[in-house]
Enzyme design. Structure first.
Site, PDB file in Angstrom:
ATOM      1  N   SER A 224     -13.058  -4.513   1.045  1.00  0.00           N
ATOM      2  CA  SER A 224     -14.071  -3.939   0.143  1.00  0.00           C
ATOM      3  C   SER A 224     -15.472  -4.319   0.604  1.00  0.00           C
ATOM      4  O   SER A 224     -16.296  -4.771  -0.189  1.00  0.00           O
ATOM      5  CB  SER A 224     -13.843  -4.398  -1.300  1.00  0.00           C
ATOM      6  OG  SER A 224     -12.664  -3.872  -1.827  1.00  0.00           O
TER       7      SER A 224
ATOM      8  N   ALA B  87     -18.156  -2.764  -1.330  1.00  0.00           N
ATOM      9  CA  ALA B  87     -17.957  -2.882  -2.774  1.00  0.00           C
ATOM     10  C   ALA B  87     -17.434  -1.567  -3.344  1.00  0.00           C
ATOM     11  O   ALA B  87     -17.930  -1.053  -4.339  1.00  0.00           O
ATOM     12  CB  ALA B  87     -19.241  -3.313  -3.474  1.00  0.00           C
ATOM     13  N   GLN B  88     -16.412  -1.014  -2.656  1.00  0.00           N
ATOM     14  CA  GLN B  88     -15.749   0.240  -3.039  1.00  0.00           C
ATOM     15  C   GLN B  88     -16.731   1.400  -3.169  1.00  0.00           C
ATOM     16  O   GLN B  88     -16.523   2.330  -3.940  1.00  0.00           O
ATOM     17  CB  GLN B  88     -14.943   0.054  -4.330  1.00  0.00           C
ATOM     18  CG  GLN B  88     -13.774  -0.908  -4.146  1.00  0.00           C
ATOM     19  CD  GLN B  88     -12.847  -0.986  -5.339  1.00  0.00           C
ATOM     20  OE1 GLN B  88     -13.098  -0.354  -6.366  1.00  0.00           O
ATOM     21  NE2 GLN B  88     -11.780  -1.750  -5.216  1.00  0.00           N
ATOM     22  N   GLY B  89     -17.817   1.340  -2.393  1.00  0.00           N
ATOM     23  CA  GLY B  89     -18.779   2.435  -2.360  1.00  0.00           C
ATOM     24  C   GLY B  89     -20.047   2.179  -3.132  1.00  0.00           C
ATOM     25  O   GLY B  89     -20.993   2.971  -3.043  1.00  0.00           O
ATOM     26  N   LEU B  90     -20.117   1.101  -3.897  1.00  0.00           N
ATOM     27  CA  LEU B  90     -21.337   0.786  -4.635  1.00  0.00           C
ATOM     28  C   LEU B  90     -22.532   0.720  -3.687  1.00  0.00           C
ATOM     29  O   LEU B  90     -23.619   1.212  -3.991  1.00  0.00           O
ATOM     30  CB  LEU B  90     -21.190  -0.551  -5.363  1.00  0.00           C
ATOM     31  CG  LEU B  90     -22.464  -1.082  -6.031  1.00  0.00           C
ATOM     32  CD1 LEU B  90     -22.772  -0.279  -7.291  1.00  0.00           C
ATOM     33  CD2 LEU B  90     -22.321  -2.559  -6.383  1.00  0.00           C
ATOM     34  N   LEU B  91     -22.322   0.119  -2.497  1.00  0.00           N
ATOM     35  CA  LEU B  91     -23.424  -0.116  -1.574  1.00  0.00           C
ATOM     36  C   LEU B  91     -23.799   1.121  -0.767  1.00  0.00           C
ATOM     37  O   LEU B  91     -24.755   1.084   0.013  1.00  0.00           O
ATOM     38  CB  LEU B  91     -23.071  -1.276  -0.634  1.00  0.00           C
ATOM     39  CG  LEU B  91     -22.804  -2.606  -1.352  1.00  0.00           C
ATOM     40  CD1 LEU B  91     -22.267  -3.638  -0.387  1.00  0.00           C
ATOM     41  CD2 LEU B  91     -24.072  -3.119  -2.040  1.00  0.00           C
TER      42      LEU B  91
ATOM     43  N   TYR C 160       0.840  -1.194   0.000  1.00  0.00           N
ATOM     44  CA  TYR C 160       0.000   0.000   0.000  1.00  0.00           C
ATOM     45  C   TYR C 160       0.879   1.250   0.000  1.00  0.00           C
ATOM     46  O   TYR C 160       1.641   1.498   0.940  1.00  0.00           O
ATOM     47  CB  TYR C 160      -0.913   0.040   1.223  1.00  0.00           C
ATOM     48  CG  TYR C 160      -1.943  -1.065   1.303  1.00  0.00           C
ATOM     49  CD1 TYR C 160      -2.248  -1.868   0.207  1.00  0.00           C
ATOM     50  CD2 TYR C 160      -2.632  -1.301   2.492  1.00  0.00           C
ATOM     51  CE1 TYR C 160      -3.191  -2.872   0.295  1.00  0.00           C
ATOM     52  CE2 TYR C 160      -3.587  -2.300   2.591  1.00  0.00           C
ATOM     53  CZ  TYR C 160      -3.858  -3.089   1.494  1.00  0.00           C
ATOM     54  OH  TYR C 160      -4.800  -4.082   1.596  1.00  0.00           O
TER      55      TYR C 160
ATOM     56  N   GLY D 123     -24.886   3.734  -2.237  1.00  0.00           N
ATOM     57  CA  GLY D 123     -25.978   4.334  -2.987  1.00  0.00           C
ATOM     58  C   GLY D 123     -25.661   5.714  -3.521  1.00  0.00           C
ATOM     59  O   GLY D 123     -26.537   6.398  -4.061  1.00  0.00           O
TER      60      GLY D 123
END
Length: 326
Positions: free
Chosen positions: A200, A203-207, A61, A209
């Site tokens: 994740s 989901a890298q921010g998908l969830l 990282y 919204g």
């Protein structure tokens, strides 16, 4: 904050069900801005204040920068955290493992790595050549617990056999958008007293919204993630609707509800990242949310129906988008 383990079992400090992932520390590809690095110590301290004990980093990282930043942040609070880092397995034979473990400890400024993990399974170097190095680090007291990451169940078992001791954890991609660990890794963890560490978890921010085809996420990491293709954002709408309903019932955010779903499963620890102290606070609060069984079931059903575009078909629009940005 709830805990996945008790004090002294298996680590002196109990492991909180919500940890702090630090992939973003020292990395520019997330698009968090130039001043983010100056705020990382405050994020770590706020997390610890809220009962977060697991701080996870890796040598890769920021090319070691994350370890430096984490080490500087915890220097006065070392005994309050379970410090985890990972070796990137380029030629992970025993002498290399030992040397890299020492190097990570030096960057972190500590004498002990609470959890030292193999970042990826090496397809050419078996764990029978890697785990003797881990065992040697344990024997001299530099490493307390050994873990793996992105391992299948069979390879996790093989790693344990090669180590001759428990491999405490398997850090894998796990979220409502990626539930494969529930099929085999979670049952094994519960049966053997191990942990599944979910990276994740949102989901890298998908969830969250927050993103749509008209409002895509920033940063290179998300731009190359097929989940954020317009077609996949449309396919996720039904899952996000159920997640929003559950979140509203508890008067929490969608991200918090998504984290609560994961840690409703025994033996699971989620390690979301954070771009602000407010996000640290929201993530930590998710560790206290208790979903009803029917809510967990409804989310699982909605997640099962979400089938994103993957593979070669997903790569075509990503390649086109890349060309368009040139």
């Amino acid at each position: 904050m709830r805990y996945a383990t008790g004090p002294g079992d298996p680590t002196p400090v109990p492991i909180s069900v919500i940890g702090l992932g630090t992939w973003q520390f020292g990395s520019s590809e997330w698009g968090y801005g130039v001043d983010y690095e100056r705020r990382t110590a405050a994020l770590v301290h706020r997390a610890i204040d809220l009962g977060v004990t697991l701080i996870d980093t890796a040598e890769i990282y920021g090319r070691g920068r994350s370890e430096h930043l984490v080490g500087a942040a915890i220097v006065e609070r070392r005994d309050e955290v379970v410090l985890a880092t990972k070796i990137f397995p380029v030629m992970p034979i025993a002498p290399v493992v030992e040397q890299r473990g020492v190097a990570s400890a030096q960057r972190l400024g500590v004498r002990r790595l609470d959890l030292y993990q193999v970042h990826q399974p090496n397809p050419l170097v078996g764990d029978h050549r890697t785990m003797p190095g881990m065992r040697a680090l344990q024997d001299v007291g530099l490493v307390d617990q050994v873990g793996v990451s992105n391992y299948s169940l069979e390879r996790w078992k093989a790693a344990e056999a090669a180590l001759g001791r428990p491999v405490l954890s398997n850090q894998v991609q796990y979220s409502l958008a990626q539930r494969a660990p529930e099929e085999d890794l979670l049952p094994y963890a519960v049966e053997r007293g191990r942990l599944v560490i979910a990276y994740s978890p949102l989901a890298q921010g998908l969830l969250s919204g927050r993103y749509s085809a008209q409002d895509p996420p920033p940063g290179r990491v998300r731009r190359i993630n097929p989940l954020f293709l317009p077609e996949n954002l449309e396919r996720a709408a039904a899952l996000l609707a159920v997640l929003r309903e559950v979140a509203d019932a508890h008067q929490v955010t969608m991200s918090q509800a998504a984290l609560a779903y994961l840690v409703a499963h025994p033996g699971v620890v989620a390690i979301p990242g954070a771009s602000s102290e407010a996000q640290v606070e929201a993530n930590a609060a998710a560790g206290d949310i208790v979903l009803a069984p029917d809510e967990v079931g409804a989310l699982a059903d909605a997640a099962r129906d979400f089938v994103p575009v993957r593979g070669a078909r997903a790569m075509v629009p990503l390649i086109r988008a890349g060309r368009a940005r040139r």
